[in-house]
Design an enzyme around this catalytic site. Structure first.
Site, PDB file in Angstrom:
ATOM      1  N   ASN A  28       0.822  -1.207   0.000  1.00  0.00           N
ATOM      2  CA  ASN A  28       0.000   0.000   0.000  1.00  0.00           C
ATOM      3  C   ASN A  28       0.858   1.260   0.000  1.00  0.00           C
ATOM      4  OD1 ASN A  28      -2.262  -1.658   0.175  1.00  0.00           O
ATOM      5  ND2 ASN A  28      -2.464  -1.415   2.385  1.00  0.00           N
ATOM      6  N   LYS A 216      -0.489   8.740  14.292  1.00  0.00           N
ATOM      7  CA  LYS A 216      -1.705   8.757  13.477  1.00  0.00           C
ATOM      8  C   LYS A 216      -2.890   8.514  14.398  1.00  0.00           C
ATOM      9  CE  LYS A 216       0.164   5.350  11.272  1.00  0.00           C
ATOM     10  NZ  LYS A 216       0.356   4.192  10.364  1.00  0.00           N
ATOM     11  N   ALA A 219      -9.710   9.729  13.021  1.00  0.00           N
ATOM     12  CA  ALA A 219     -10.583  10.875  12.753  1.00  0.00           C
ATOM     13  C   ALA A 219     -10.146  12.126  13.496  1.00  0.00           C
ATOM     14  CB  ALA A 219     -12.019  10.518  13.138  1.00  0.00           C
ATOM     15  N   GLY A 221      -7.037  13.193  13.374  1.00  0.00           N
ATOM     16  CA  GLY A 221      -5.911  13.767  12.643  1.00  0.00           C
ATOM     17  C   GLY A 221      -4.588  13.169  13.062  1.00  0.00           C
ATOM     18  N   GLY A 247      -3.852   4.292   7.306  1.00  0.00           N
ATOM     19  CA  GLY A 247      -2.543   4.594   7.889  1.00  0.00           C
ATOM     20  C   GLY A 247      -1.422   4.448   6.884  1.00  0.00           C
ATOM     21  N   ASP A 248      -1.549   3.469   5.996  1.00  0.00           N
ATOM     22  CA  ASP A 248      -0.537   3.274   4.950  1.00  0.00           C
ATOM     23  C   ASP A 248      -0.554   4.442   3.968  1.00  0.00           C
ATOM     24  OD1 ASP A 248      -0.099   0.780   6.137  1.00  0.00           O
ATOM     25  OD2 ASP A 248      -1.564  -0.184   4.825  1.00  0.00           O
ATOM     26  N   ASP A 284      -7.842  -1.827   0.059  1.00  0.00           N
ATOM     27  CA  ASP A 284      -6.648  -1.361   0.767  1.00  0.00           C
ATOM     28  C   ASP A 284      -5.920  -0.244   0.033  1.00  0.00           C
ATOM     29  OD1 ASP A 284      -7.274  -3.415   2.485  1.00  0.00           O
ATOM     30  OD2 ASP A 284      -5.183  -3.974   2.789  1.00  0.00           O
TER      31      ASP A 284
END
Length: 305
Positions: A28, A216, A219, A221, A247-248, A284
């Site tokens: 990803n 990370k 929602a 931020g 996250g990727d 993904d």
């Protein structure tokens, strides 16, 4: 890995329609960074099967240079379904897979030493001893050559326990120049010192070694400490369809801007935007944005003519 995703919500045993594609954090990130214009090389081991063929073709089609070792074993598989509501369940079938047999010998001479950044995750060391050794071998080679090391903690509790993971992940983070973690992942790495909010965790995480520490926070931020300066950016308002891979996408956006020489705030802004794109589309890596799409997100219209 190959990715099998049930189309309907409900128990997996009653699902009758499935999508089939590719998944995996490293793939990803590779695709996401390549779509943003970064030169990317992906190094890995896949099976001599149709899934391995598909993964190699997809990566190359996205402009990713691939260093692929073909293994006589099977390519790993991820099965994803929604049991109810918005809750996703992900099962891994990776024990004994081609990827689990990754080894230091799979890294060609010069591939790490000529990189702009080496990116690894905390998933690979969990797969096997040889995969663990391959990750740390790559990191050691990068550090010896002066190549920055990027680590996404990416803790997977279905692969190993917190007690097994903590010392390995902590060592990996200590060797990194940039680290990415979720709030719970930061708490895991920090151990007894890992209490508090993202703002309270990012400093101690950076103190382990990385000059660039980014938490990370979904929602909410992200929170970061980069070269001694603190940052807090809000997430963009989007309708989340599939959170897997967000996250990727974030990491891909950050690394693409790092390689482009952009400032810390711009790296984070692009990371936030890339993550927003990713969650808005099932799959993904399908929703990962290209450069031309980034600016359009905040002013998107219902119909673009």
């Amino acid at each position: 890995m190959g990715l099998v995703a049930a189309a309907e919500t409900g128990p997996l045993e009653f699902a009758r329609a499935f999508g089939y594609g590719i998944g995996g954090a490293e793939s990803n990130v590779a695709i996401g960074a390549a779509r943003l214009g970064a030169p990317v090389t992906w190094i890995g081991r896949v099976g001599s099967d149709a899934t391995g063929d598909m993964i190699e073709r997809r990566l190359r089609a996205e402009g990713v240079r691939t260093v692929v070792v073909r293994d006589p074993g099977f390519t790993g598989l991820m099965v994803k379904h929604r049991r109810f509501g918005s809750t996703l369940s992900v099962d891994y079938h990776r024990a004994g897979s081609a990827g689990s047999r990754l080894s230091p010998d799979d890294l060609p001479a010069g591939c790490v030493e000529t990189a702009g950044v080496l990116h690894v995750t905390g998933i690979t060391p969990a797969l096997s001893r040889s995969a663990h050794d391959a990750v740390f071998h790559a990191v050691e080679r990068a550090r010896a050559a002066g190549v920055p090391v990027s680590v996404d903690v990416n803790y997977r509790r279905k692969l190993w326990s917190p007690d097994e993971a903590r010392p390995v992940l902590r060592r990996l983070v200590a060797l990194a120049d940039a680290v990415f973690a979720g709030v719970e992942e930061a708490r895991l790495v920090l151990g007894p010192d890992g209490a508090g909010t993202a703002a309270e965790l990012v400093g101690p995480l950076s103190e382990l070694g990385p000059a660039q520490a980014v938490i990370k926070d979904g929602a909410r931020g992200c929170t970061a400490r980069i070269d001694g300066t603190g940052y807090r950016l809000a997430a963009l308002p989007v309708t989340a369809v599939d959170p897997v891979g967000a996250g990727d996408a974030f990491v891909a956006g950050y690394l693409a801007e790092l390689l482009a020489g952009e400032c810390a705030e711009q790296r984070l802004r692009t990371a936030i935007a890339a993550g927003a794109y990713a969650v808005s589309v099932p799959g993904d890596c399908e929703g990962l944005p290209r450069r031309t799409e980034l600016a359009a997100l905040t002013g998107a219209e219902d119909v673009v003519r």
